[in-house]
Design an enzyme around this catalytic site. Structure first.
Site, PDB file in Angstrom:
ATOM      1  N   ASP A  71      41.332  32.877  60.407  1.00  0.00           N
ATOM      2  CA  ASP A  71      41.583  31.864  61.426  1.00  0.00           C
ATOM      3  C   ASP A  71      40.598  30.699  61.267  1.00  0.00           C
ATOM      4  OD1 ASP A  71      40.575  34.443  63.680  1.00  0.00           O
ATOM      5  OD2 ASP A  71      39.281  33.177  62.446  1.00  0.00           O
ATOM      6  N   ASP A  73      38.272  28.030  63.253  1.00  0.00           N
ATOM      7  CA  ASP A  73      37.646  27.639  64.516  1.00  0.00           C
ATOM      8  C   ASP A  73      37.026  26.252  64.342  1.00  0.00           C
ATOM      9  OD1 ASP A  73      38.298  30.148  65.464  1.00  0.00           O
ATOM     10  OD2 ASP A  73      36.375  31.018  64.885  1.00  0.00           O
ATOM     11  N   ASP A 145      25.266  33.975  64.814  1.00  0.00           N
ATOM     12  CA  ASP A 145      24.570  35.196  64.412  1.00  0.00           C
ATOM     13  C   ASP A 145      23.915  35.116  63.024  1.00  0.00           C
ATOM     14  OD1 ASP A 145      27.145  35.208  63.382  1.00  0.00           O
ATOM     15  OD2 ASP A 145      27.716  37.149  64.235  1.00  0.00           O
TER      16      ASP A 145
HETATM   17  P1  ATP Z   1      36.007  37.383  61.109  1.00  0.00           P
HETATM   18  O1  ATP Z   1      36.329  37.071  59.688  1.00  0.00           O
HETATM   19  O2  ATP Z   1      35.938  38.812  61.373  1.00  0.00           O
HETATM   20  O3  ATP Z   1      36.834  36.611  62.099  1.00  0.00           O
HETATM   21  P2  ATP Z   1      33.969  35.654  62.078  1.00  0.00           P
HETATM   22  O4  ATP Z   1      32.543  35.465  61.669  1.00  0.00           O
HETATM   23  O5  ATP Z   1      34.879  34.484  61.955  1.00  0.00           O
HETATM   24  O6  ATP Z   1      34.503  36.894  61.270  1.00  0.00           O
HETATM   25  P3  ATP Z   1      34.589  35.588  64.858  1.00  0.00           P
HETATM   26  O7  ATP Z   1      34.504  36.684  65.840  1.00  0.00           O
HETATM   27  O8  ATP Z   1      35.884  34.935  64.571  1.00  0.00           O
HETATM   28  O9  ATP Z   1      33.962  36.195  63.534  1.00  0.00           O
HETATM   29  O10 ATP Z   1      33.504  34.513  65.298  1.00  0.00           O
HETATM   30  C1  ATP Z   1      33.500  33.167  64.878  1.00  0.00           C
HETATM   31  C2  ATP Z   1      32.063  32.661  64.763  1.00  0.00           C
HETATM   32  O11 ATP Z   1      31.416  32.741  66.020  1.00  0.00           O
HETATM   33  C3  ATP Z   1      31.168  33.445  63.819  1.00  0.00           C
HETATM   34  O12 ATP Z   1      31.299  33.025  62.489  1.00  0.00           O
HETATM   35  C4  ATP Z   1      29.793  33.181  64.370  1.00  0.00           C
HETATM   36  O13 ATP Z   1      29.331  31.917  63.984  1.00  0.00           O
HETATM   37  C5  ATP Z   1      30.047  33.132  65.859  1.00  0.00           C
HETATM   38  N1  ATP Z   1      29.869  34.454  66.486  1.00  0.00           N
HETATM   39  C6  ATP Z   1      30.811  35.398  66.681  1.00  0.00           C
HETATM   40  N2  ATP Z   1      30.318  36.471  67.309  1.00  0.00           N
HETATM   41  C7  ATP Z   1      29.023  36.201  67.517  1.00  0.00           C
HETATM   42  C8  ATP Z   1      27.958  36.904  68.147  1.00  0.00           C
HETATM   43  N3  ATP Z   1      28.150  38.114  68.642  1.00  0.00           N
HETATM   44  N4  ATP Z   1      26.750  36.303  68.216  1.00  0.00           N
HETATM   45  C9  ATP Z   1      26.557  35.060  67.707  1.00  0.00           C
HETATM   46  N5  ATP Z   1      27.512  34.356  67.101  1.00  0.00           N
HETATM   47  C10 ATP Z   1      28.727  34.899  67.005  1.00  0.00           C
HETATM   48 MG    MG Z   2      36.903  34.377  62.709  1.00  0.00          MG
END
Ligand code: ATP
Ligand code: MG
Length: 446
Positions: A71, A73, A145
């Site tokens: 996705d 963002d 994170d």
């Molecule tokens: P995935 O590929 O599983 O979606 P992702 O890193 O994109 O991994 P998301 O849950 O979509 O995970 O989160 C988007 C972004 O938001 C992350 O890349 C990170 O920058 C931030 N983020 C998500 N969860 C946290 C958290 N628990 N603490 C701090 N930042 C977070």
């Molecule tokens: Mg994501």
């Protein structure tokens, strides 16, 4: 020694925010054309309206790693209300974190306002409960994170803005927490699960300072609401690396608060083979872009516990089918507290389980009825899984494989004769008022 010390100071400086570094396209290699039009439309229109807007987080990371982002963002300095005004088809959502969903047909782009680091509401263990204070892009990077998750891509200029050395960490295949890992895990213990999941999924090594505190802080997962753990569990199971993730979770001692049955299952007869086969099948299907059912995966994760409970009940004299239902209820009650499996998955899971004894019935009208069952396919796949690790007879699974494909005449010929004594037993049972503990399980499957 001195060089080591300087290296350490530089590393810390970088992790705590070494300033804004702009990385041009010729160095990072991502071009605007790699992004889908709905993502570009979102950043373009926000920029045209006078705001800053960047693709952020997992999508930038995945593109740098040569993977398909799941996705896209967007992070912006526009407030949720501003964003909502720019996009007619959008809605403001969330309480803990307020953000905007911009809708393009089936696609949703999540747009979040840069967040500041101060004044988040925390509970007594330091866990962030609400965080809606706006800040600068730099603030926003800092509260993310891992360094590799804190990269901002500007599609108009094709530049990456990097405050924490995330691009270098991607090159070095390293997953490092931004800031002090212990504090960051206390703020949000789910970050421990994310560390393990992302490392396994992306083939990154967890940097030692980031990894070290996990074992000791694992118990903080107890404070996390079950629904959030469940979301994380789904991500883990459907990461395409679920088996590797689960094993790494176990190595870090993170499964206790998350999947407490794991230790017991790994020791149970067929336990490890069963879990491994189930999860590796799921991983393969994900990689082949085939659909997977969460109900099926949960059925696999908890089946051996159901089986164990069921066996005990049967040994204590309960009637097989009733014993199975009671076993299911009991396992569900234990899991509910930790996993909060939503009803829509729970129903499928239970149907898959209750179908299993029905596969034993291979005479009369029953096999035909079972073929018509809406969950037959999932139940049959599950039977094959059980057979493949020796938890039930392979011959039974083979029979059903052949029975499905046979024409009606061949099916009739395949039916087993009712076992000798079935009819008389049944009659006798009816007359004697179906005593508890009657071992004739033909009707109940086992
Ligand atoms: P995935 O590929 O599983 O979606 P992702 O890193 O994109 O991994 P998301 O849950 O979509 O995970 O989160 C988007 C972004 O938001 C992350 O890349 C990170 O920058 C931030 N983020 C998500 N969860 C946290 C958290 N628990 N603490 C701090 N930042 C977070
Ligand atoms: Mg994501």
């Amino acid at each position: 020694m001195i060089r080591k010390l300087i290296g350490r100071v530089l590393k810390l400086k970088k992790r705590h925010g070494g300033g804004r570094v702009v990385i041009p396209a010729k160095r990072h290699g991502i071009s605007r054309s790699q992004l889908p039009s709905f993502a570009l439309k979102t950043t373009d229109r926000l920029q045209e309206a006078g705001f800053e807007a960047f693709i952020v987080g997992g999508a930038v990371r995945d593109l740098l790693l040569g993977k398909h982002p799941k996705d896209f963002d967007v992070a912006t300095n526009a407030t949720p209300e501003d964003v909502h005004k720019v996009f007619r088809r959008s809605r403001i959502i969330g309480r803990r974190f307020r953000l905007v969903h911009v809708l393009y047909g089936e696609e949703v782009v999540e747009v979040s306002t840069f967040r500041g680091s101060g004044e988040a509401l925390t509970d007594e263990s330091g866990r962030i409960i609400r965080d809606n204070t706006w800040g600068s892009q730099e603030d926003d990077a800092k509260r993310r994170d891992f360094t590799v998750n804190a990269l901002f891509y500007d599609p108009a200029r094709e530049e990456i803005i990097d405050y924490h050395g995330g691009v270098e960490d991607i090159e070095k295949k390293r997953l490092a927490m931004i800031g002090a890992p212990i504090t960051r895990y206390r703020e949000d213990p789910v970050r421990m699960l994310r560390a393990v999941r992302l490392a396994a999924k992306l083939g990154l090594a967890i940097e030692s300072e980031t990894r070290k505190p996990i074992r000791e802080l694992a118990k903080l997962l107890e404070n996390v609401p079950a629904a959030r753990l469940f979301d994380e569990m789904l991500k883990l199971l459907f990461s395409g690396q679920s088996w590797a993730c689960l094993m790494q979770l176990r190595d870090e001692g993170l499964h206790h608060g998350f999947f407490p049955l794991l230790d017991k299952m790994m020791k149970a007869p067929h336990g490890e083979a069963f879990l491994r086969t189930a999860l590796e099948n799921t991983d393969r299907r994900i990689r082949e872009d085939k659909p997977v059912s969460a109900g099926y995966v949960f059925a696999a994760l908890l089946w051996l516990e159901v089986l164990d409970n069921w066996d005990k009940r049967k040994a204590a004299g309960e009637k097989p089918m009733l014993a199975l239902f009671s076993a299911i209820d009991e396992v569900e009650a234990v899991q509910e507290e930790k996993l909060a499996i939503p009803r829509r998955y729970g129903t499928a899971m239970k149907e898959i389980w209750t179908l299993q004894p029905r596969f034993e019935q291979r005479s009369g009208i029953k096999p035909f009825r079972l073929l018509e069952h809406p969950r037959f396919r999932a139940g049959y796949d599950f039977l094959c899984l059980r057979a493949s690790v020796g938890e039930c007879e392979q011959e039974l699974a083979d029979w059903w494989t052949a029975f499905q494909d046979a024409d009606s005449q061949a099916r009739e010929a395949m039916l087993l004769r009712p076992q000798a004594g079935d009819a008389t037993k049944k009659r006798r049972r009816r007359r004697s008022g179906a005593k508890q503990g009657d071992a004739s399980a033909a009707d109940d499957g086992q």
